[in-house]
Design a protein around this motif. Structure first.
Motif, PDB file in Angstrom:
ATOM      1  N   ARG A 261       0.797  -1.232   0.000  1.00 19.21           N
ATOM      2  CA  ARG A 261       0.000   0.000   0.000  1.00 19.21           C
ATOM      3  C   ARG A 261       0.831   1.285   0.000  1.00 19.21           C
ATOM      4  O   ARG A 261       0.307   2.389  -0.116  1.00 19.21           O
ATOM      5  CB  ARG A 261      -0.934   0.042   1.210  1.00 19.21           C
ATOM      6  N   ASN A 262       2.145   1.067   0.214  1.00 21.54           N
ATOM      7  CA  ASN A 262       3.014   2.239   0.163  1.00 21.54           C
ATOM      8  C   ASN A 262       4.415   1.811  -0.235  1.00 21.54           C
ATOM      9  O   ASN A 262       4.690   0.613  -0.384  1.00 21.54           O
ATOM     10  CB  ASN A 262       3.016   2.990   1.493  1.00 21.54           C
ATOM     11  N   GLY A 263       5.299   2.743  -0.378  1.00 22.59           N
ATOM     12  CA  GLY A 263       6.633   2.483  -0.866  1.00 22.59           C
ATOM     13  C   GLY A 263       7.433   1.559   0.040  1.00 22.59           C
ATOM     14  O   GLY A 263       8.147   0.670  -0.419  1.00 22.59           O
ATOM     15  N   THR A 264       7.295   1.784   1.304  1.00 22.95           N
ATOM     16  CA  THR A 264       8.063   0.955   2.250  1.00 22.95           C
ATOM     17  C   THR A 264       7.677  -0.515   2.144  1.00 22.95           C
ATOM     18  O   THR A 264       8.538  -1.387   1.999  1.00 22.95           O
ATOM     19  CB  THR A 264       7.792   1.420   3.704  1.00 22.95           C
ATOM     20  N   GLU A 265       6.389  -0.732   2.193  1.00 25.23           N
ATOM     21  CA  GLU A 265       5.899  -2.107   2.059  1.00 25.23           C
ATOM     22  C   GLU A 265       6.387  -2.704   0.754  1.00 25.23           C
ATOM     23  O   GLU A 265       6.799  -3.869   0.689  1.00 25.23           O
ATOM     24  CB  GLU A 265       4.377  -2.118   2.080  1.00 25.23           C
ATOM     25  N   CYS A 266       6.334  -1.903  -0.272  1.00 24.49           N
ATOM     26  CA  CYS A 266       6.707  -2.364  -1.609  1.00 24.49           C
ATOM     27  C   CYS A 266       8.139  -2.872  -1.623  1.00 24.49           C
ATOM     28  O   CYS A 266       8.411  -3.996  -2.033  1.00 24.49           O
ATOM     29  CB  CYS A 266       6.511  -1.220  -2.590  1.00 24.49           C
ATOM     30  N   LEU A 267       9.039  -2.006  -1.204  1.00 24.84           N
ATOM     31  CA  LEU A 267      10.456  -2.378  -1.250  1.00 24.84           C
ATOM     32  C   LEU A 267      10.745  -3.599  -0.377  1.00 24.84           C
ATOM     33  O   LEU A 267      11.560  -4.471  -0.725  1.00 24.84           O
ATOM     34  CB  LEU A 267      11.306  -1.181  -0.799  1.00 24.84           C
ATOM     35  N   ASP A 268      10.060  -3.602   0.691  1.00 26.05           N
ATOM     36  CA  ASP A 268      10.175  -4.756   1.596  1.00 26.05           C
ATOM     37  C   ASP A 268       9.862  -6.057   0.871  1.00 26.05           C
ATOM     38  O   ASP A 268      10.640  -7.015   0.850  1.00 26.05           O
ATOM     39  CB  ASP A 268       9.174  -4.550   2.731  1.00 26.05           C
TER      40      ASP A 268
END
Lengths: 125, 902
Positions: free
Chosen positions: A35-42
């Motif tokens: 849902r956001n960039g952090t989650e994505c990169l994770d």
């Protein structure tokens, strides 16, 4: 058994996520959600999907920077990036392609088209 | 015996003059020039001083003083004016007052002639009086020694007059160029002034200290104490005004008497000599007047029993006291006084007559041709004849008329006459607007009054008509009486006459100057005179000649008038100094040369005639005076224009900057509009995306579960709503932004409105278990505004507050109070608060709080922007205060008194 290809869908709008999740699950993909960039990169790090459906306008990081980040990470650079955004200016589209996106799709989009294109992109792997 | 002494004295004068002239030609001076200059001012003291003052003093005491106080008191002013006049005259080669006036008012010949004529009328009687004094002295002295008849005396004065005429011709007319100073005569005059003073002082000392032992004895003598004590006091105020008039007259006389002008201006060699004169002269006046009163009183005492003509106390006292030697000394002194006046005054008058009456007549009537080889001789001869004529006229006047008048009264009438030129001269050098017509008018009116009020009354015994006019006024109108004009009857004849003549003269002068225009020539001359001290290009003094003047013609002119050798020297000297090449005879002469020659000629024949001469030899019109004055004006205009231009440039730069700023603003707004449009469409696309995607899915997948179908359809509906809501919000905001939003202002109860706004939210609050509290004052609060809008604001803020609640006991408080003519409303919730640096940004369009994690918040992001706009339209302010994690408070103010906006 055919391994299901993993794709990651990144968007902050829950309803888009709803539709896209259903769509690609229906078409035989394993769908991951961020849902956001952090989650994505994770998730990218952990799961190494073959393709990312990436929204641009997001709260913490915009799609462009995420793309840039991924494409500059050697072991992630092969992940295909498909931008999915309401931003439709020529400059945005150009920027997207310059950053290494495989495709840039503007919202609203056609589900049928989108599926076709993703299939094409993920077939050759 | 006396005669012998006089002859010797005259011979002495001749000798002194001769020596002085010889030395001068070698470059030396008999006496220091500054001293001579200073002493020459004392021609002011004539036989009047010598004899007349004592006469007045014996009758009226201190009344004799003002005539000498005038020059003393006004010396600084006089010196300043004289300095300017000297500068003008030296640069323009002007050598008498008539020429001065003629030149100032446009080099006009007629006015020069008029002025010269009036001067003659005014001054010849004064000269006559000097002759009378001499003859009276002779008479008195001769009575003492020889008994003679009238015939002899008559002859004596005549011979003296002739001798003086010869003296004047020899030493006063040596040079045809009247700008040349007369060193011989001035030296003689200086010597005479010393003689005057010494004689007077000696007589005074002898009378006061030998015959009376001490002046105190005179003052305290019983006769004085009894009958003449009034002479020692100042009389009352009615004398104040006449004193003022006398002071004024004598001050003006210092400048305007022809002999004073001659001595102070024409004979001036260096400007700084004025400084010396400025103290020598008053000192001299003081010294020569010390003994006047004592001698007068002494006379009163001694001749108390046998009244004598007080005018001649100074002679009679020594005679009475058998001191003939003293009487002779006094006579020599008196003779000096009379003759120094005579000499200088005649020179000055001759100058005036020659340049302003005779020559214009000769040239104008074409009696004489300027090209006449004997021109110089003609001019000199005419001047010589002039000397004789003037002196003869004075002599005749003396014989016929002078009997009637006392020494002093004629002197005063003379002063009054020359004073009539004061406006023309003095205003002329300080006021550029003074013009020719004004000079004519003023002088004419002045002289008319002078004649009517000062001369006329003394003529009453000639004819009964005159007598009746004097007694009853002109045409029997009493306010037109010559001695009580317009009813002013407390003044003595002189004061009365001077007052009116000067007043009417000046008034008419000023009036005509203001209301009538001057010619270009007048303007040009005015500029030269008034601005003499300015740093003008020193050689541009004459109106340039546009025409063609041939060198040979100019040379001929100057040679004719000045002589070949001298003329050539002057021309060469000038050409060398200013680096001008004197070309061949048939070439056109350089304009500067022409101007120079004109000036030189002016010194010889007066400026008006000089101009005439030059114009005779110039072919074609002179430059239209318009053109020249335009050049002068242009340069003035240039400066003005420059100033204007600079001002305009500054304004233009300012305007251009303002335009640039406005342009920037417009561009920004344009960009903003684009941004806005882009952002709006972007926001609209998002819900549209979901709607499309889900609709397609529903369409392509008939085998969805009921649950899935429900979820998707609900979402579609929901997003559609969101889309519509968004569109309406955008439209509303746009309406606000563009100012098209119509506000419906009414007077309503604020608290009622709050209540209405909160009612629909109760359900939402209940759902969240939230308490909504309202704190307000009890009384009704009337507010003039748009009720629905305000309703929206409250609704929006409170619903936001409710949405962002996250605590155990969520609460929202609404507080209203009035302060400083404003309604202050606070909406506070105890929710999670707002980040400190976002408290302003939240009012921006499409802003939505960034740290959401799970769910995108409801709303368009435009709500607060719209609230802000509404509050601003009510001329209020809205802002947020918060502490992260604790509370958030929205505050807005609404002024009760709104400025009406149309």
């Amino acid at each position: 058994m055919i391994t299901k290809s993993k794709i990651l869908i990144v968007d902050d709008d829950p309803y888009i996520l709803l539709s896209l999740e259903f769509l690609f699950k229906k078409n035989g993909y394993e769908v991951l959600i961020a849902r956001n960039g952090t989650e994505c990169l994770d998730l990218v790090e952990k799961e190494h999907p073959v393709l990312i459906l990436l929204d641009i306008m997001m709260a913490d990081m915009d799609g462009f920077s995420i793309c840039e980040k991924i494409k500059s990470t050697p072991n992630l650079a092969d992940i295909k990036i498909v931008f999915l955004s309401a931003k439709s200016k020529d400059t945005d589209i150009k920027k997207g392609y310059d950053l290494g996106a495989s495709l840039y799709v503007t919202k609203p989009f056609s589900t049928r088209e989108l599926v076709k294109q993703v299939k094409t992109l993920t077939e050759v792997s | 015996m006396t005669l012998l002494i006089i002859i010797l004295y005259l011979v002495l004068l001749f000798i002194i003059a001769n020596i002085a002239e010889r030395l001068k030609s070698k470059g030396k001076f008999l006496f220091p020039p500054a001293l001579i200059y200073g002493l020459s001012f004392t021609v002011f003291c004539t036989a009047w001083t010598y004899f007349g003052s004592i006469g007045i003093a014996s009758r009226k005491g201190i009344e004799f003083l003002p005539i000498y106080l005038g020059p003393t008191l006004f010396m600084p002013l006089i010196a300043i004016v004289l300095l300017k006049i000297i500068r003008i005259c030296k640069s323009q080669h002007i050598t008498n007052i008539a020429d001065f006036i003629s030149s100032r008012y446009g080099k006009n010949s007629p006015i020069g002639t008029m002025v010269a004529v009036f001067f003659i009328i005014g001054v010849i009687p004064y000269i006559a009086i000097q002759l009378k004094a001499i003859s009276s002295c002779f008479q008195l002295l001769s009575n003492a020694s020889i008994a003679t008849g009238n015939f002899f005396l008559w002859d004596t004065t005549l011979y003296i007059t002739i001798a003086l005429a010869v003296f004047i011709i020899l030493y006063g007319l040596r040079n045809i160029d009247t700008t040349e100073t007369h060193t011989g005569i001035m030296t003689a005059v200086a010597v005479e002034s010393i003689v005057k003073l010494v004689a007077f002082v000696v007589a005074g000392i002898v009378i006061c200290f030998y015959f009376f032992k001490a002046p105190g004895d005179i003052y305290h003598h019983p006769i004085i104490q009894e009958s003449y004590s009034h002479l020692l006091q100042f009389s009352t105020n009615e004398n104040g005004f006449s004193w003022f008039i006398l002071l004024l007259l004598s001050g003006l006389a210092m400048i305007l008497l022809p002999r004073q002008f001659q001595v102070a201006v024409v004979e001036n060699i260096e400007e700084k000599h004025l400084l010396k004169a400025a103290w020598i002269f008053p000192l001299y006046l003081f010294l020569i007047n010390i003994f006047v009163l004592p001698i007068a009183l002494a006379g009163n005492i001694i001749f108390a029993q046998s009244p004598t003509d007080a005018d001649f106390y100074l002679l009679n006292l020594p005679l009475f006291l058998h001191a003939k030697w003293l009487a002779v000394i006094v006579f020599v002194g008196g003779f000096s006084a009379a003759t120094s006046m005579l000499i200088v005054e005649t020179i000055a008058l001759t100058n005036m007559v020659s340049n302003n009456i005779v020559l214009p007549l000769l040239f104008g009537q074409k009696i004489v041709n300027p090209n006449n080889k004997r021109l110089q001789q003609i001019i000199v001869d005419s001047r010589r004849i002039g000397v004789f004529v003037i002196l003869l006229a004075a002599y005749i006047f003396e014989k016929l008329v002078a009997e009637r008048f006392s020494l002093v009264s004629i002197g005063l009438i003379s002063f009054a006459a020359v004073a009539q030129f004061a406006p023309a001269v003095i205003l002329g050098i300080y006021w550029k607007q003074a013009n020719l017509k004004a000079a004519f008018t003023g002088i004419f009116i002045g002289f008319a009054c002078w004649f009517y009020m000062l001369i006329f009354p003394s003529l009453s015994s000639i004819h009964p008509i005159i007598e009746s006019i004097v007694k009853e006024g002109l045409f029997h109108i009493s306010i037109l009486k010559p001695t009580a004009f317009l009813g002013l009857h407390n003044l003595d004849v002189l004061t009365h006459g001077v007052f009116w003549s000067l007043l009417l003269n000046t008034l008419s002068f000023v009036f005509v100057s203001i209301n009538f225009s001057s010619s270009k020539q007048e303007e040009f001359q005015a500029k030269i005179f008034v601005d003499i001290n300015a740093d003008l290009q020193k050689d541009l003094y004459s109106l340039p000649w546009k025409g063609i003047t041939l060198v040979k013609d100019i040379k001929l002119l100057i040679n004719n008038f000045i002589g070949e050798e001298r003329g050539q020297n002057l021309l060469d000297g000038y050409a060398k100094r200013y680096d001008i090449a004197i070309k061949n005879e048939n070439d056109v002469a350089d304009i500067r040369i022409v101007s120079f020659v004109e000036r030189i000629l002016g010194g010889v024949i007066g400026s008006a005639s000089a101009r005439l001469m030059i114009s005779n030899v110039t072919k074609n019109e002179e430059i239209s005076k318009d053109e020249v004055l335009n050049i002068v004006k242009e340069s003035q205009q240039f400066i003005e224009l420059n100033k204007e231009l600079r001002k305009k440039t500054l304004e233009l730069t300012k305007t251009s900057n303002e335009l640039k700023n406005a342009n920037e603003l417009l561009k920004n707004m344009d960009e903003q509009k684009d941004e806005f449009l882009y952002t709006v469409t972007h926001e609209l696309r998002t819900p549209l995306s979901s709607i499309r995607a889900l609709s397609e899915i529903l369409y392509d997948n008939p085998d969805l579960t009921e649950e899935e179908k429900e979820q998707f359809l609900a979402t579609i509906v929901h997003e559609t709503e969101r889309l519509s809501h968004l569109i309406s919000q955008v439209l509303r905001l746009e309406k606000f932004e563009s100012g098209r939003q119509r506000l419906n202002f009414t007077s309503f109860d604020y608290h009622e409105m709050i209540k209405d706004a909160l009612t629909p939210l109760q359900v939402l609050a209940a759902q969240k278990n939230c308490t909504v509290q309202v704190v307000k004052p009890n009384n009704e609060l009337l507010f003039y505004g748009d009720r629905d809008m305000m309703n929206q604001v409250i609704s929006n803020l409170v619903s936001n507050a409710i949405k962002f609640l996250d605590k155990e006991n969520p609460s929202v408080a609404v507080r209203i109070y009035v302060e400083n003519q404003e309604i202050i409303t606070e909406i506070e919730d105890n929710g999670k608060g707002i980040e400190p640096d976002l408290t302003e940004k939240i009012f921006d369009k499409f802003f939505q709080a960034k740290n959401q994690t799970l769910k995108k918040p409801e709303g368009s992001g435009l709500g607060l922007a719209i609230c802000k706009r509404i509050i601003e339209l009510h001329q209020g302010k809205i802002w947020a205060v918060s502490e992260l994690g604790k509370y958030a408070k929205f505050i807005f103010t609404l002024p009760l008194e709104r400025i009406q906006e149309e």
